[in-house]
Design an enzyme around this catalytic site. Structure first.
Site, short mmCIF file in Angstrom:
data_model
loop_
_atom_site.label_atom_id
_atom_site.label_comp_id
_atom_site.label_asym_id
_atom_site.label_seq_id
_atom_site.Cartn_x
_atom_site.Cartn_y
_atom_site.Cartn_z
N ASP A 15 4.52 -10.49 -8.53
CA ASP A 15 5.56 -9.49 -8.84
C ASP A 15 5.25 -8.82 -10.18
O ASP A 15 5.32 -7.60 -10.33
CB ASP A 15 6.98 -10.10 -8.81
CG ASP A 15 7.09 -11.43 -9.54
OD1 ASP A 15 6.05 -11.99 -9.96
OD2 ASP A 15 8.22 -11.92 -9.70
N TYR A 50 -1.76 -14.10 7.25
CA TYR A 50 -2.26 -13.26 8.34
C TYR A 50 -2.73 -14.10 9.53
O TYR A 50 -2.65 -13.68 10.67
CB TYR A 50 -3.45 -12.41 7.86
CG TYR A 50 -3.10 -11.08 7.26
CD1 TYR A 50 -2.23 -10.99 6.19
CD2 TYR A 50 -3.68 -9.92 7.74
CE1 TYR A 50 -1.94 -9.77 5.62
CE2 TYR A 50 -3.39 -8.68 7.19
CZ TYR A 50 -2.52 -8.61 6.13
OH TYR A 50 -2.23 -7.40 5.57
N ASP A 90 -3.57 -7.09 0.11
CA ASP A 90 -3.26 -5.92 0.96
C ASP A 90 -2.28 -5.01 0.22
O ASP A 90 -2.47 -3.80 0.13
CB ASP A 90 -2.64 -6.41 2.27
CG ASP A 90 -2.30 -5.27 3.20
OD1 ASP A 90 -3.12 -4.35 3.34
OD2 ASP A 90 -1.19 -5.29 3.78
N ASP A 135 -3.08 -1.10 -1.96
CA ASP A 135 -2.44 0.21 -1.69
C ASP A 135 -1.81 0.73 -2.97
O ASP A 135 -1.86 1.91 -3.28
CB ASP A 135 -1.36 0.09 -0.61
CG ASP A 135 -1.90 0.34 0.80
OD1 ASP A 135 -3.11 0.07 1.01
OD2 ASP A 135 -1.14 0.78 1.67
N LYS A 148 1.58 -16.60 -6.63
CA LYS A 148 3.03 -16.81 -6.79
C LYS A 148 3.20 -18.33 -6.95
O LYS A 148 3.91 -18.99 -6.18
CB LYS A 148 3.75 -16.25 -5.55
CG LYS A 148 5.26 -16.20 -5.66
CD LYS A 148 5.79 -15.13 -6.59
CE LYS A 148 7.27 -15.27 -6.79
NZ LYS A 148 7.84 -14.38 -7.82
C1 IPM Z 1 -5.96 -3.07 5.34
C2 IPM Z 1 -4.99 -2.78 6.46
C3 IPM Z 1 -5.04 -3.93 7.47
C4 IPM Z 1 -4.61 -5.18 6.75
C5 IPM Z 1 -4.23 -3.68 8.74
C6 IPM Z 1 -4.64 -2.41 9.44
C7 IPM Z 1 -4.28 -4.85 9.68
O1 IPM Z 1 -3.72 -2.58 5.95
O2 IPM Z 1 -7.16 -3.24 5.64
O3 IPM Z 1 -5.53 -3.12 4.19
O4 IPM Z 1 -3.41 -5.45 6.63
O5 IPM Z 1 -5.49 -5.91 6.30
MG MG Z 2 -3.63 -2.50 3.84
#
Ligand code: IPM
Ligand code: MG
Length: 372
Positions: free
Chosen positions: A221, A142, A245, A249, A189
């Protein structure tokens, strides 16, 4: 206790969900005799429109001078679909994390008994899931050097980590594991990436100072597969920025809705609390976004400042809304309740935390209740 809290509603549904979080903090003030001083500032697309930059200086200064930041959401499709955009809303959040030194992002993943059938995963797989992701937040790909050749045909992003960046979050993750189920899984990884091999080396060494915590390793993975195959095997997952990240999710699928997952981002001096979901632009202004992730971020804020009873009251009130079916349409497509009503119900139940449920909770199916 008096806390100065910077409110950064941001974009999309951010302002709507943050307003519910603030209602809950006001309910905590009323019930527990705490004092919160709120100040609001723009960030993200809305800040670009107002000032030309996603993180105006005044917003950053306010955050630095506050005890905590409560964040809504960031992002706007206008920028997502324009690869040539020079400024992007997300840069505001990334810069804020960096400037405030918020190196550890903590994301709890839980299955809620009332919501087991909301997940596309089998009940028997997810029932009893309780793990927490410690995602490194201010390093890695990042923040590494970004390059694009003059022709615009070759691009690169550098993934760089120092021993110090790894060890400071590793210590936090080991301490968390010590207070939980005493297991830490490093997700990396290391079969391919040099930076991952450094993570393994540093984390293994630090693990020697936490002999009560069992340390294991998973390639990312495989971890992505294991999280949905057998999420109960995890306690604390430690990982670098981008892997964290992605898997967080993925973890949200276990809870039944991404609208339930809260997070805390902490550093040496500052702390920021935000839902893990994005700005959900399709729902903006429709009063349908789930405010629970934002409200649970308030619970994490309270816990961070040692206000355990207050945090418990917020979580209890959220549980009550889930049990009684006072939920937004993401959790029940026939729900009549909007963002505001769910926020009101939860805030009201923080105040009336001693109130007994007037109905037999076990007999209430999600969405069938009419109580509010
Ligand atoms: C998160 C989001 C952020 C990230 C974005 C909005 C930059 O996806 O906080 O998980 O990638 O960290
Ligand atoms: Mg995110």
């Amino acid at each position: 206790m008096t806390l100065k809290i910077a409110l950064l509603p941001g974009d999309g549904v951010g302002p709507e969900v943050l307003a519910q979080a603030v209602k809950c903090l006001k309910a905590v003030e009323e019930t527990f005799n705490q004092h919160f001083i709120f100040k609001e500032a723009p960030v993200g697309a809305i800040a670009i429109e107002k000032t030309g930059t996603p993180l105006p200086d005044a917003t950053l200064t306010l955050c630095k001078e506050s005890d905590a930041v409560l964040f809504g959401a960031i992002g706007d499709p206008k920028y997502d679909n324009d690869p040539d955009a020079k400024v992007r809303p997300e840069q505001g959040l990334l810069q804020l994390r960096k400037e405030l030194g918020l190196f550890a992002n903590i994301r709890p993943v839980l299955s809620h008994p009332t919501l087991l059938d909301k997940s596309p995963l089998k009940k028997k797989v997810i029932n009893g899931t309780d793990f927490v992701i410690y995602r490194e937040l201010t390093g890695g790909i990042y923040f590494g050097e970004k390059k694009l050749n003059p022709e615009g045909t070759v691009a690169s992003d550098l993934c760089e980590y120092s021993e110090n960046e790894i060890s400071r979050i590793a210590h936090l993750a080991f301490k968390a594991a010590k207070g939980r189920k005493k297991k830490l899984t490093l997700v990396d990884k290391a079969n391919v990436l040099e930076s991952s091999r450094l993570w393994r080396k540093v984390v293994t060494k630090i693990g020697e100072s936490y002999p009560e915590v069992a340390l294991d390793f998973l390639f990312v993975d495989n971890a992505a597969m294991q999280i949905i195959l057998n999420p109960k095997q995890f306690d604390v997952i430690l990982t670098e920025n981008m892997f964290g990240d992605i898997i967080s999710d993925e973890g949200s699928v276990i809870g039944g809705s991404i609208g339930l997952l809260a997070s805390a981002s902490v550093g040496e001096e500052n702390a920021l609390f935000e839902p893990i979901h994005g700005s959900y632009p399709q729902a903006k202004g429709k009063d349908i976004a789930n405010p629970i992730a934002s409200i649970l971020s308030v619970a994490m804020l309270l816990e961070h400042f040692g206000l355990a009873e207050e945090a418990w009251a917020v979580k209890k009130a959220v549980d009550k809304s889930l049990k009684k079916g006072i939920v937004t349409p993401d959790l029940n497509e026939n729900s009549q309740y909007g963002t505001n009503q769910v926020g009101d119900f939860i805030a009201h139940n923080i105040v009336d935390i001693e109130d007994d449920f007037r109905m037999n909770d076990e007999n209430i199916d999600l969405g069938k209740s009419t109580i509010i």
